[in-house]
Write a protein that holds these residues in place. Structure first.
Motif, short mmCIF file in Angstrom:
data_model
loop_
_atom_site.label_atom_id
_atom_site.label_comp_id
_atom_site.label_asym_id
_atom_site.label_seq_id
_atom_site.Cartn_x
_atom_site.Cartn_y
_atom_site.Cartn_z
N LEU A 129 -10.20 -0.02 -7.49
CA LEU A 129 -9.05 -0.42 -6.66
C LEU A 129 -7.93 0.61 -6.75
O LEU A 129 -7.32 0.98 -5.74
N ASN A 130 -7.65 1.06 -7.96
CA ASN A 130 -6.62 2.07 -8.18
C ASN A 130 -6.93 3.35 -7.39
O ASN A 130 -6.08 3.88 -6.68
N GLN A 131 -8.17 3.82 -7.52
CA GLN A 131 -8.55 5.06 -6.84
C GLN A 131 -8.53 4.91 -5.32
O GLN A 131 -8.07 5.80 -4.61
N LYS A 154 1.34 5.80 -6.78
CA LYS A 154 0.90 5.18 -8.04
C LYS A 154 1.62 3.86 -8.28
O LYS A 154 1.03 2.91 -8.78
N ILE A 155 2.88 3.80 -7.92
CA ILE A 155 3.65 2.56 -8.08
C ILE A 155 3.05 1.46 -7.19
O ILE A 155 2.84 0.33 -7.64
N PHE A 156 2.74 1.80 -5.95
CA PHE A 156 2.13 0.83 -5.04
C PHE A 156 0.75 0.39 -5.53
O PHE A 156 0.41 -0.79 -5.50
N ALA A 157 -0.04 1.36 -5.96
CA ALA A 157 -1.39 1.06 -6.45
C ALA A 157 -1.32 0.14 -7.67
O ALA A 157 -2.08 -0.81 -7.79
N ALA A 212 1.03 -1.99 -8.45
CA ALA A 212 1.42 -3.34 -8.04
C ALA A 212 0.21 -4.13 -7.53
O ALA A 212 0.05 -5.32 -7.87
N ILE A 213 -0.66 -3.49 -6.79
CA ILE A 213 -1.83 -4.16 -6.24
C ILE A 213 -2.83 -4.51 -7.34
O ILE A 213 -3.39 -5.61 -7.37
N TRP A 222 -4.86 -8.48 -10.16
CA TRP A 222 -6.28 -8.46 -10.50
C TRP A 222 -6.45 -8.37 -12.02
O TRP A 222 -7.22 -9.11 -12.63
N ASN A 223 -5.71 -7.45 -12.63
CA ASN A 223 -5.82 -7.24 -14.07
C ASN A 223 -5.47 -8.48 -14.88
O ASN A 223 -6.17 -8.82 -15.83
#
Length: 129
Positions: free
Chosen positions: A86-88, A106-109, A111-112, A116-117
């Motif tokens: 998801l991050n990538q 990276k900040i947006f990623a 948050a998403i 999930w984590n």
């Protein structure tokens, strides 16, 4: 929601913040100082921060988690792999497709991936209570 669960969420956020600083700092260091392609840097920084996060979650966030069984460890590792994916995907979408600066992306990623984590890490560490 119980007081205990709210405290757990608060601890999770503190640990998440510390993990984010590790992730964000390593992303910058790897990309800007070591000249590693941003997606590789992102994978490296994410992986290191996941290990750091796991350690803190076991000893601080999810108190009483105790020794992890094979099912819990498998769920943790699996959820981490999906989190990395998801991050990538978010990093690629935000940077390569939408043209957003990689440090902002990276900040947006993050948050998403955070929601999930929490859900998956809680299940992995505490079990299906």
């Amino acid at each position: 929601m119980s007081k205990e669960r709210l405290q757990e969420i608060f601890r999770f956020c503190l640990v998440g913040g510390a993990s984010f600083l590790v992730d964000y700092g390593l992303l910058y260091l790897c990309t800007e100082w070591l000249n590693i392609y941003y997606l590789y840097s992102s994978a490296i920084s994410f992986t290191v921060s996941v290990i750091f996060n796991y350690w803190l979650c076991v000893i601080y966030v999810f108190r009483g988690a105790g020794k992890q069984n094979r099912k819990q460890a498998t769920l943790f590792i699996g959820s981490s792999i999906v989190g990395l994916g998801l991050n990538q995907a978010c990093m690629w979408l935000f940077v390569s497709v939408l043209g957003i600066y990689y440090m902002l992306a990276k900040i947006f990623a993050t948050a998403i991936v955070t929601l999930w984590n929490y859900v998956m890490k809680r299940k992995a560490i505490k079990g299906f209570q």
